[in-house]
Design an enzyme around this catalytic site. Structure first.
Site, PDB file in Angstrom:
ATOM      1  CE  LYS A 107      -3.536   2.322   2.664  1.00  0.00           C
ATOM      2  NZ  LYS A 107      -4.348   2.358   3.878  1.00  0.00           N
TER       3      LYS A 107
ATOM      4  CD  GLU B  83       9.601  -6.224   7.040  1.00  0.00           C
ATOM      5  OE1 GLU B  83       9.316  -5.087   6.593  1.00  0.00           O
ATOM      6  OE2 GLU B  83       9.277  -6.615   8.169  1.00  0.00           O
TER       7      GLU B  83
ATOM      8  N   GLY C  34      -4.733  -2.014   5.166  1.00  0.00           N
ATOM      9  CA  GLY C  34      -3.955  -3.166   4.685  1.00  0.00           C
ATOM     10  C   GLY C  34      -4.638  -4.501   4.960  1.00  0.00           C
ATOM     11  NE  ARG C  35      -6.103  -4.111  11.174  1.00  0.00           N
ATOM     12  CZ  ARG C  35      -5.434  -2.971  11.281  1.00  0.00           C
ATOM     13  NH1 ARG C  35      -4.293  -2.815  10.626  1.00  0.00           N
ATOM     14  NH2 ARG C  35      -5.875  -1.992  12.038  1.00  0.00           N
TER      15      ARG C  35
ATOM     16  CD  GLU D 231      -1.429  -4.639  11.638  1.00  0.00           C
ATOM     17  OE1 GLU D 231      -2.029  -4.342  10.594  1.00  0.00           O
ATOM     18  OE2 GLU D 231      -0.254  -5.044  11.629  1.00  0.00           O
TER      19      GLU D 231
ATOM     20  CG  HIS E 112      -3.069 -35.992  16.311  1.00  0.00           C
ATOM     21  ND1 HIS E 112      -3.247 -37.246  16.873  1.00  0.00           N
ATOM     22  CD2 HIS E 112      -4.102 -35.834  15.444  1.00  0.00           C
ATOM     23  CE1 HIS E 112      -4.309 -37.820  16.344  1.00  0.00           C
ATOM     24  NE2 HIS E 112      -4.855 -36.983  15.475  1.00  0.00           N
TER      25      HIS E 112
ATOM     26  CE  LYS F 271       6.159  -1.109   9.888  1.00  0.00           C
ATOM     27  NZ  LYS F 271       5.099  -0.485   9.123  1.00  0.00           N
TER      28      LYS F 271
HETATM   29  O1  F6P Z   1       3.121  -4.362   9.822  1.00  0.00           O
HETATM   30  C1  F6P Z   1       2.396  -3.219   9.685  1.00  0.00           C
HETATM   31  C2  F6P Z   1       1.806  -2.993   8.336  1.00  0.00           C
HETATM   32  O2  F6P Z   1       1.695  -1.624   8.215  1.00  0.00           O
HETATM   33  C3  F6P Z   1       0.457  -3.702   8.154  1.00  0.00           C
HETATM   34  O3  F6P Z   1      -0.571  -2.985   8.757  1.00  0.00           O
HETATM   35  C4  F6P Z   1       0.369  -3.768   6.672  1.00  0.00           C
HETATM   36  O4  F6P Z   1      -0.605  -4.669   6.252  1.00  0.00           O
HETATM   37  C5  F6P Z   1       1.773  -4.190   6.328  1.00  0.00           C
HETATM   38  O5  F6P Z   1       2.578  -3.475   7.250  1.00  0.00           O
HETATM   39  C6  F6P Z   1       2.207  -3.942   4.915  1.00  0.00           C
HETATM   40  O6  F6P Z   1       2.106  -2.604   4.553  1.00  0.00           O
HETATM   41  P1  F6P Z   1       2.269  -2.172   3.030  1.00  0.00           P
HETATM   42  O7  F6P Z   1       1.151  -2.776   2.266  1.00  0.00           O
HETATM   43  O8  F6P Z   1       2.227  -0.681   3.030  1.00  0.00           O
HETATM   44  O9  F6P Z   1       3.592  -2.693   2.556  1.00  0.00           O
END
Ligand code: F6P
Length: 522
Positions: free
Chosen positions: A208, A214, A265-266, A351, A382, A491
């Protein structure tokens, strides 16, 4: 009632009544017991179960009685829940700390159905969806692409990954092979790349913000690998899904599929973030997923409070968390395809509602989101079911079963369903062996959700059910379920520590972090 001035749950008349009633649940000989409750009320199953679109829900094996249920509905009414729900669905700025809407329901709303003919934002949403879906169909039809890799994390990974897995098991997917890379740990990417042919791979960089460390690291590594394989057409092989078109363009993506800042995002599976799923399903299948979610939205918007399933589940969650003191919920989908559902729900619920202050910034005097965890059935039996049956903690268990399998091994599926039923029954009835190792206390709560079959429509409805349940509990707790400030500090600290792993500088660090940093460098 004005949704912004609504009382928090603990400011209602129902709250102290619920507290008093909960005390009777724990009182020795007269304490609530499920076995007695069923014996005393032959209609208990009917009273505490209901249907909603594509889902049947049995709540009767929970530690709840008619008075608790009535007080919980009173709680919802007194706390202005309906006004808040209507504000959510109307696209008002319910994400108050970021002053924007949380309008994921609009992405599947009826007014976005007539494509570009509809004016305003509906046309924009419909147009964006049409572009995304025609691209998905084109990728499916393009024999040049054998593999598609989605690079994204959190909400840009968990939903599409879980849904692709689920619907692949259900036999609803086809087209190129799909892979998901999320982890900042490059082992995930390093393991995948040698299995791909650069010339036949499409990378979708989903972020987003296009600023998540990452995702950018993985995307850069994938691009370097792609170029290292002698390929040159980055813009054909890398597409972006983002609000940040500029950053995606700088990276070198060709096509960019946008979304809006009012899509959290979620909650973003329904937007272009669902592109990998659309490639797996085709446009028709993706529209069926949206239709299933829309059916649940309609139910949430219009069903009376006492048969409104998302609200009813949220009220049960509040009852268990704040009045019966249960700190976790164990989710067990008895379907291998849904094995990542617990991980998806962890982000959705923890979250959204894992917060200690309300929307006004006041410290909350009660507990909020429980720990959500779980595993596909029957694997969990199990592993941790021992603790659920005989451990000292009472953990509410959620079973999700699917009546019709997508395979022909009917006997085996019957055995699986029998196991789900047996576990729920064993938790409730227990077994007498006073003082012995075979003693099961019983009276342990569970909820049973049942789908006819797992397909795009029912999955859409199930996910929307969970979204609205999380909104409902967050609403009653007075939380803003749509921000996530709690992920930021880590972060920032990671950005400070990364160069120190090179320089060895420990100035200003606590002794533990400094000591570990020295060892990690060595
Ligand atoms: O880990 C936090 C977060 O901001 C989530 O809320 C989000 O879904 C994820 O990182 C990824 O964010 P982006 O889509 O901006 O890479």
């Amino acid at each position: 009632m004005d949704w912004q001035a609504r009382p928090r749950c603990d400011e209602t008349a129902a709250w102290p009544l619920l507290q008093a009633h909960a005390r009777t649940f724990r009182q020795g000989a007269t304490a609530f017991d499920l076995r007695t409750a069923f014996a005393e009320d032959p209609q208990r199953f009917a009273h505490f179960s209901q249907s909603a679109p594509y889902i049947f829900a049995d709540l009767s094996k929970n530690l709840i009685d008619a008075r608790a249920q009535a007080l919980l509905w009173q709680l919802a009414r007194e706390s202005g829940f309906e006004a808040h729900r209507d504000a959510l669905l109307a696209g008002e700025a319910v994400n108050t700390t970021e002053q924007r809407a949380a309008w994921h329901t609009f992405l599947r709303g009826p007014c976005t159905e007539d494509g570009r003919a509809t004016p305003g934002i509906a046309a924009e949403v419909a147009g964006a969806r049409a572009d995304m879906l025609s691209f998905a169909d084109a990728v499916r039809a393009d024999a040049g692409f054998t593999d598609v890799v989605n690079i994204g994390i959190g909400g840009s990974d968990l939903g599409p990954r879980m849904a692709v897995q689920a619907l692949r098991s259900a036999g609803a997917t086809s087209g190129p092979r799909l892979h998901f890379i999320a982890n900042g740990d490059a082992h995930e990417l390093a393991e995948l790349l040698p299995r791909l042919q650069a010339a036949h791979t499409l990378f979708i960089v989903t972020s987003k913000t296009f600023g998540t460390a990452e995702t950018l690291q993985n995307a850069r590594a994938a691009r370097d690998w792609f170029l290292g394989q002698g390929e040159t057409q980055v813009s054909r092989h890398f597409v972006g899904v983002t609000c940040n078109r500029e950053a995606a363009g700088e990276f070198g993506t060709g096509r960019v599929f946008g979304l809006w800042d009012w899509v959290g995002g979620r909650y973003s599976l329904w937007s272009a973030v669902g592109l990998p799923l659309a490639i797996a399903l085709g446009s028709q299948g993706f529209r069926a997923l949206l239709a299933g979610a829309r059916a649940m939205d309609e139910h949430f918007a219009h069903a009376p409070l006492d048969t409104n399933l998302p609200l009813r589940l949220a009220l049960l969650d509040i009852w268990q968390r704040d009045f019966l003191g249960m700190g976790s919920r164990c989710v067990n989908p008895y379907h291998q395809g849904l094995r990542r559902l617990p991980a998806y729900l962890q982000q959705l619920e923890m979250e959204s509602n894992g917060k200690g202050v309300d929307a006004q910034g006041r410290t909350l005097p009660f507990a909020t989101a429980p720990v959500v965890w779980g595993e596909a059935g029957s694997n969990g039996q199990h592993a941790f079911f021992q603790m659920l049956h005989q451990g000292p903690d009472t953990v509410p268990v959620e079973f999700i079963a699917v009546r019709e399998p997508a395979h022909n091994l009917r006997d085996q599926h019957r055995t699986l369903l029998a196991n789900a039923l047996a576990q729920a029954r064993a938790l409730m009835i227990g077994q007498e062996d006073p003082g012995g190792h075979r003693h099961f206390p019983g009276n342990r709560p569970s909820t049973f959700l049942l789908l006819e079959r797992l397909d795009p429509v029912s999955l859409g409805a199930l996910l929307a059910l969970y979204e609205h349940r999380v909104f409902s509990s967050g609403s009653l707790w007075g939380i803003n379920s749509f921000d996530q400030w709690g992920v930021e500090l880590g972060k920032t600290l990671a950005a400070d520590l990364a160069p120190r792993l090179v320089s060895g500088g420990v100035a200003g660090l606590d002794p533990s972090t400094a000591g570990l940093l020295a060892r990690l460098r060595g």
